[in-house]
Write a protein that holds these residues in place. Sequence first.
Motif, PDB file in Angstrom:
ATOM      1  N   GLY A 159      -9.108  -5.990  -7.578  1.00 29.42           N
ATOM      2  CA  GLY A 159      -8.309  -5.941  -5.923  1.00 29.42           C
ATOM      3  C   GLY A 159      -8.309  -4.107  -5.635  1.00 29.42           C
ATOM      4  N   HIS A 179       0.741  -1.280   0.255  1.00 22.22           N
ATOM      5  CA  HIS A 179       0.176   0.168   0.173  1.00 22.22           C
ATOM      6  C   HIS A 179       0.540   1.364  -0.334  1.00 22.22           C
ATOM      7  N   LYS A 231      -5.915  -7.924 -10.641  1.00 23.18           N
ATOM      8  CA  LYS A 231      -5.470  -8.847 -10.504  1.00 23.18           C
ATOM      9  C   LYS A 231      -4.950 -10.037 -11.111  1.00 23.18           C
ATOM     10  N   LEU A 281      -6.735  -4.410   6.808  1.00 27.15           N
ATOM     11  CA  LEU A 281      -6.471  -2.958   6.145  1.00 27.15           C
ATOM     12  C   LEU A 281      -6.761  -1.368   7.192  1.00 27.15           C
ATOM     13  N   LEU A 302     -14.502  -5.223  -1.832  1.00 23.78           N
ATOM     14  CA  LEU A 302     -12.638  -5.129  -0.542  1.00 23.78           C
ATOM     15  C   LEU A 302     -12.991  -3.687  -0.859  1.00 23.78           C
ATOM     16  N   HIS A 348     -12.451  -6.558   5.268  1.00 17.48           N
ATOM     17  CA  HIS A 348     -10.835  -6.624   4.039  1.00 17.48           C
ATOM     18  C   HIS A 348     -10.481  -4.753   4.577  1.00 17.48           C
TER      19      HIS A 348
HETATM   20  S1  RUQ Z   1      -4.732  -6.098   0.253  1.00 12.75           S
HETATM   21  S2  RUQ Z   1      -7.122  -6.122  -2.962  1.00 12.75           S
HETATM   22 CU1  RUQ Z   1      -2.697  -6.496   0.296  1.00 12.75          CU
HETATM   23 CU2  RUQ Z   1      -4.547  -4.348  -0.136  1.00 12.75          CU
HETATM   24 CU3  RUQ Z   1      -7.168  -5.607  -0.618  1.00 12.75          CU
END
Ligand code: RUQ
Length: 661
Positions: free
Chosen positions: A441, A112, A463, A228, A400, A332
């Motif tokens: 994603g 991120h 993805k 997250l 997500l 998520h």
């Molecule tokens: S993730 S596809 Cu590593 Cu931030 Cu959400």
Amino acid sequence: MKSITNLSKVLLPAILASVAFTACKPGKAVDSVDGDASKKVYVAPGKYDELYMFASGGFSGQVAAYGLPSGRLLKVIPVFSQNAENGYGYSEETKPMLNTSHGFVPWDDAHHTQLSKTNGQDDGRWLFINGNNTPRIARINLSTFKTEEIIELPNVGGNHASPYCTENTEYIVGNTRFSIPMDATQDVPIDSYKENFKGAATFIKVDKEKGTMNVAFQLIVPGYNYDLARAGKGVSKDWMFFSTYNSEQANTLLEVNASQRDKDFIMAVNWKKAEALVAQGKGKRVPAKYAHNVWDEKTHSATSTMMKDVLMLNVQDYPGLVYYIPCPKSPHGADVSPDGEFFVASGKLAAVIPVFSFKKMLAAIEKQDFEDQRADMGIPVLKYASVLEGEVEKPGLGPLHTEFDDQGYAYTSMFVSSEIVKWKVSTREIIDRIPTYYSIGHLSVPGGDNKKPYGKYVVALNKITKDRYLPTGPELTQSAQLIDITGNKMKLLLDFPTIGEPHYAQSIAADLITKNQVKFFKLEENHHPYAVKSEKDTRVVRKGNRVDVYMSAIRSHLAPDNIEGIKLGDEVYFHLTNLEQDWDVPHGFAVKGANTAELLVMPGETATLKWTPDRSAIFPFYCTDFCSALHQEMAGYVRVSPANSNVPISYKIGNNPLAKK
Ligand code: RUQ
Ligand code: CUA
């Protein structure tokens, strides 16, 4: 495949389209773009893009900078992985950047990107990114596009809920994806998860001027998986929201065992309160070993310091610091609306998107409107219905992440149904949806986590690309898609390939970056201990079997370019100073047989290549960057004699006298 290469270009799109259908993916793949789109993404030669987009490289461990709307790749910025393009992680100066408590870790997984903020707006100063595997957070200076600092996170396993920035970059926050026993805990059975495994929400203080990071404190939180996070803003600016799954606290077969409960949690943390507790001297310094690596622009070198302890606060001991809010099924993303009033969490396996109200949360806390059953460590759980503002119904499958625009709309990525859904924040009604190709994603609206988003586009970070590009063997390119969000209907403008897996990206108006660009490093400010300020200072110095070559580069020669007196068994350090004082004139250095990498040295900078010759011979060396018409002439020789020879050290370039020391 041979027959395909012979097909005319006219037929190819039709074939690809049919592949798309047989691949059983939603939407119609190819013809959803009209001619208008090309105008919107076309940046004429010599013209600049409107925005920079910084995307993580996922398993490449790097960041890539693209221009938007063109999708042109501008630069790969090395962060958590060695980079052969410029010697990052190979040169003696940069190796300490990749040091950790586990030793030298030259390849990580980065997810991120997060731009620094002033007043809830991206300010273009720094970019933060998480190292997921060996938990670290890096800071990139956006005036040089260099990684300036990497700090390791102790007590963390899988630094995924990271790095998130508070409204004025007071803190960069990360949390564990895999709860583990705290570092100071001894060897315990994995089965003792419920007793011994905990999360460590890490708050890293960021210096206002220099950006330097320090682990201010860690909160010991229930042993769940933290996925997250986002900081609150405006009304909620003192809070941090984390998504949490595996509230089942499973330690095996998570795909089944961590999906048992109908709801997991959002963890809301009052970080202002934590900060106040720390100021009052609360918490305990606990032994912890973690590396803090800092790049110094004056010495053009990094240092790595091993830290010995960390301040920890057990949230159990401080009621009011942390609350849990039930959230449907393995959330998520956790995202906060521009005004800070709503927070949205997307359960990967949920059928609705809950939108929570910060005001209601405070009221529920006030009334102690708790569920009977507490979370791990006895943390109170607020009632879902009391905090809920409403649900976005039938959004699609596998929600997500959510980002916001400047018009009161939210955009949520749907992994399973491969689409972006646009909904109105105030009413939660669905306004529009657009297919993505495929399996989106994250998504990213420029300024999408700001108080005033820039809006205009949403970028889908996908993805899977299947049939979207020319195939490249078993692994196909990763991809982003640029979508116009200025109208009522979202409109696909462009697909463009990305480096690595672009988990997440953030974009920022170009002028916030361009105005701060460093064009070269001032030679007079170069305090590298092996720098030379002019060709006259170049020299070769032997100390035992260590030989230091103080070398300079300027168009179009390396000095010295003839070196003799090196012996087998010597360790040779080539310290190359680029004497140029002009924009975009790097010089490179490579010597035959060097088993690390080449160097790429910026104007005014010094970098070092360590070389251990393996035989007695004449070795050529040369500049690796095509710097001038006489670049091919920018070369030299080093003579390596047998170990017992008595050839004295000597060095020269043409007839120029070089300093003798
Ligand atoms: S993730 S596809 Cu590593 Cu931030 Cu959400
Ligand atoms: Cu310097 Cu090529």
